[in-house]
Motif scaffolding. Structure first.
Motif, PDB file in Angstrom:
ATOM      1  N   VAL A   1       2.715  -3.745  -7.813  1.00 22.58           N
ATOM      2  CA  VAL A   1       2.084  -4.735  -6.942  1.00 22.58           C
ATOM      3  C   VAL A   1       1.977  -4.142  -5.538  1.00 22.58           C
ATOM      4  O   VAL A   1       2.998  -3.815  -4.910  1.00 22.58           O
ATOM      5  N   THR A   2       0.772  -3.996  -5.071  1.00 25.65           N
ATOM      6  CA  THR A   2       0.544  -3.479  -3.717  1.00 25.65           C
ATOM      7  C   THR A   2       0.168  -4.664  -2.827  1.00 25.65           C
ATOM      8  O   THR A   2      -0.552  -5.570  -3.251  1.00 25.65           O
ATOM      9  N   GLY A   3       0.682  -4.655  -1.599  1.00 27.62           N
ATOM     10  CA  GLY A   3       0.363  -5.753  -0.698  1.00 27.62           C
ATOM     11  C   GLY A   3       0.842  -5.477   0.708  1.00 27.62           C
ATOM     12  O   GLY A   3       1.385  -4.407   1.001  1.00 27.62           O
ATOM     13  N   ASP A   4       0.617  -6.448   1.581  1.00 26.20           N
ATOM     14  CA  ASP A   4       1.000  -6.314   2.988  1.00 26.20           C
ATOM     15  C   ASP A   4       2.309  -7.053   3.235  1.00 26.20           C
ATOM     16  O   ASP A   4       2.381  -8.273   3.031  1.00 26.20           O
ATOM     17  N   LEU A   5       3.295  -6.307   3.691  1.00 27.52           N
ATOM     18  CA  LEU A   5       4.575  -6.914   4.045  1.00 27.52           C
ATOM     19  C   LEU A   5       4.601  -7.078   5.565  1.00 27.52           C
ATOM     20  O   LEU A   5       4.496  -6.102   6.304  1.00 27.52           O
ATOM     21  N   SER A   6       4.722  -8.328   6.011  1.00 33.88           N
ATOM     22  CA  SER A   6       4.802  -8.609   7.457  1.00 33.88           C
ATOM     23  C   SER A   6       6.243  -8.961   7.796  1.00 33.88           C
ATOM     24  O   SER A   6       6.801  -9.922   7.257  1.00 33.88           O
TER      25      SER A   6
END
Lengths: 267, 207
Positions: B139-144
Motif C-alpha cells: 500500500v503506497t500513500g501519503d503519511l502526514s
C-alpha cells in the motif's frame, strides 16, 4: 555573539552605540537558536521560530531610540503594536485557539497589556540599574526559565531559554568594556524575548505552570532590592549580589512551582 | 429400481450432510472467513476504532524497545478482494491520544519536542496505490506527520472477513518503519531511536 557585537562596537568609541546595545541580545539569542534548532524560517512556520524574529524586531525598535527617546508615546505605542503582533503570530499556527468566546478577545488583550507593563518595567530597570547590574538579573531569570520550560515538557524550548541566558551573560560581560552606558535601547528586545518564549511554552506544552510564567516576568524587578536604603551603603559587589539575588529568588521560586506542578516527577 | 435408487440417494445425502457439516466445523478456524457478498466490487468500510490499534516501538538508549500506542484511530477504506488495486484507505490518528503508560512521558511526546500535538493535532495516511504482492499487499500513500507529508509504501495483509452478528467486518495487519527525523522530529536522537517500528491492526465495518 552578543559579547562580540558589543566588543566590536567598543572599538569605535567609549560609548555604547544604540544599535549595538539594542541588537546584541537578540542576535546572540538568534545565534543560539540557529545552533539548537536551525535557521528560523521566514515567514516563521512554527511559533518558536517567531521568537528570534520578534527579538530582532525589538532590536530594530531599540536601534531607533536616539529618535524615540524624547517621544515616550511613540516609543510605547510602537512596542504595544509589536506586542499585539507577537501575540497574533505566536498563536496563529495553532490548530485551534486556546481561548474561546469572550476569552478569545479578553485574554490576548490582557496579555498584550501585560507585555506592555513588562516593557515599562524593563525600561525602568535599564534606566535605574547601572552597568552590568541591568543585564545580569535578566540572565538569572532567563536561566530559571529553562527548567520551567523543561518541566512544562519541552527540552528544545528550555535550550532556547538557555541561549537567551547565555546571550545576556555575554552582553553583561562585554558591557564591562564600557563605562556607565545607555542601556535602554536593549529594553524592547528583552521585553519581547522572554515573554514570547514563555508564551510559546504556555501555548504549546502540556504542563506549563502559568504562575511560574508570571513570576518570571516580575522577577527582574527584584533587582531593585539593591536600591533599598540599607543597600545603598553596601560596597558595589555585595550590592550587585543583592540585586542578582533579588531577581534570582523569585525566579527560583518559579522553577520550584513548575517542579511541583509537574504531574509525577519525571520518567 | 429407480424409486429405490432415488430413496438411497436421499438417505445418503440426508445422513452425509450433517456429517460433512460437523467435519467442516472441526477443521475450520473458530471464525470462518465469509466471502464478500459482491466479491468483484469494492466495498466501503468504516474503521472500527475500538478494534483497530496503532502500536509502535522505539529504541531506548540502545538497550531496549519501549512500546506505545495511539488510542484514537478512525477512518475508512474500500476493499476489493478480487481486484485489490481498486482498494483504498484513509486513516486519521489523534496525536494527543498517544499512550505509553507514563503521563509525564506522554505529555513530553505530545509536546513540541516530538508530535507537537497542539500545532499538528492529527497524523494521517491516505493511500494512493494498492497492489497485490505475493499473498499480501503493498500500500503506497501519503503519511502526514508533524506538519510534513511524505510518500511511503507499507506491507499489509488481509487477515479475514466475518459476519458474526456485529456487522460484516474485514481486517488487515500492517507493519512498517518510519524515520522520525524525516518528519522534523529530531529531538533526543541520541537517546531515542530514529527508526520507529509501527504495527497497525485495522478492522472495518461494512457500510
Amino acid at each position: 555573539m552578543a559579547a562580540a557585537i558589543l566588543a566590536a562596537a567598543r572599538l569605535r568609541g567609549p560609548r555604547a552605540p544604540s544599535w549595538a546595545v539594542a541588537c546584541a541580545v537578540p542576535m546572540g539569542y538568534t545565534a543560539g537558536f540557529v545552533a539548537i534548532s536551525g535557521w528560523p524560517a521566514f515567514p516563521p512556520g512554527m511559533a518558536e521560530q517567531v521568537v528570534p524574529w520578534l527579538g530582532l524586531a525589538g532590536g530594530l525598535l531599540g536601534a531607533g531610540y536616539p529618535l524615540l527617546q524624547p517621544r515616550p508615546l511613540a516609543r510605547r505605542g510602537a512596542f504595544a503594536a509589536l506586542a499585539v503582533l507577537a501575540l497574533w503570530l505566536l498563536q496563529r499556527k495553532l490548530y485551534e485557539s486556546p481561548w474561546s468566546g469572550a476569552a478569545a478577545v479578553l485574554v490576548p488583550l490582557l496579555l498584550a497589556a501585560a507585555a506592555c507593563a513588562h516593557f515599562w518595567l524593563v525600561e525602568e530597570l535599564a534606566r535605574r540599574l547601572p552597568g552590568v547590574t541591568f543585564p545580569l538579573p535578566h540572565a538569572v531569570v532567563a536561566a530559571a526559565a529553562a527548567p520551567v520550560l523543561f518541566l512544562a515538557g519541552s527540552l528544545s524550548f528550555a535550550r532556547h531559554a538557555g541561549a537567551l541566558s547565555a546571550s545576556l551573560l555575554g552582553f553583561a560581560a562585554a558591557g564591562t568594556l564600557f563605562g556607565p552606558s545607555f542601556w535602554r535601547p536593549a529594553a524592547p528586545a528583552l521585553a519581547l524575548l522572554l515573554p514570547s518564549l514563555l508564551l510559546t511554552g504556555y501555548l504549546r506544552t502540556y504542563e506549563f505552570s502559568a504562575a511560574s510564567g508570571f513570576l518570571l516576568l516580575l522577577a527582574p524587578a527584584g533587582a531593585l532590592a539593591g536600591d533599598l536604603a540599607f543597600a545603598r551603603a553596601l560596597h558595589p559587589l555585595p550590592r550587585l549580589l543583592l540585586r542578582i539575588g533579588g531577581a534570582g529568588v523569585p525566579a527560583a521560586v518559579a522553577a520550584g512551582l513548575a517542579r511541583m506542578s509537574a504531574s509525577s516527577g519525571g520518567y | 429400481m429407480k424409486p429405490r435408487l432415488f430413496l438411497l440417494t436421499v438417505l445418503c445425502l440426508g445422513a452425509g450432510l450433517p456429517i460433512g457439516y460437523v467435519s467442516l466445523r472441526a477443521h475450520a478456524p473458530e471464525m470462518p472467513e465469509v466471502p464478500a457478498t459482491a466479491a468483484s466490487a469494492a466495498e466501503s468500510y468504516d474503521i472500527d476504532g475500538v478494534h483497530s490499534q496503532v502500536v509502535f516501538k522505539a529504541n531506548h538508549l540502545g538497550v531496549s524497545y519501549n512500546y506505545g500506542r495511539f488510542n484514537d484511530v478512525s477512518g475508512k477504506f474500500t476493499w476489493d478482494a478480487a481486484d485489490p488495486a481498486k482498494s483504498s484507505i484513509e486513516v486519521t490518528i489523534k496525536a494527543e491520544s498517544i499512550d505509553t503508560g507514563n503521563g509525564d512521558r506522554d505529555n513530553h511526546l505530545r509536546g513540541p519536542d516530538f508530535f507537537d500535538a497542539k500545532q499538528f493535532p492529527t497524523i494521517s495516511f491516505k493511500s494512493t496505490k494498492v497492489a497485490k504482492s505475493g499473498d499480501g499487499l503493498k500500500v503506497t500513500g501519503d503519511l502526514s506527520l508533524h506538519g510534513k507529508t511524505k510518500a511511503i509504501t507499507v506491507d499489509a495483509k488481509h487477515v479475514g472477513s466475518n459476519d458474526a452478528g456485529f456487522g460484516y467486518r474485514t481486517g488487515f495487519d500492517v507493519a512498517f518503519t518510519v524515520k522520525r527525523s524525516e518528519y522534523g522530529m529530531s529531538e533526543m536522537l541520541e537517546m531515542l531511536g530514529d527508526e520507529v517500528m509501527v504495527m497497525v491492526g485495522i478492522e472495518g465495518v461494512r457500510k
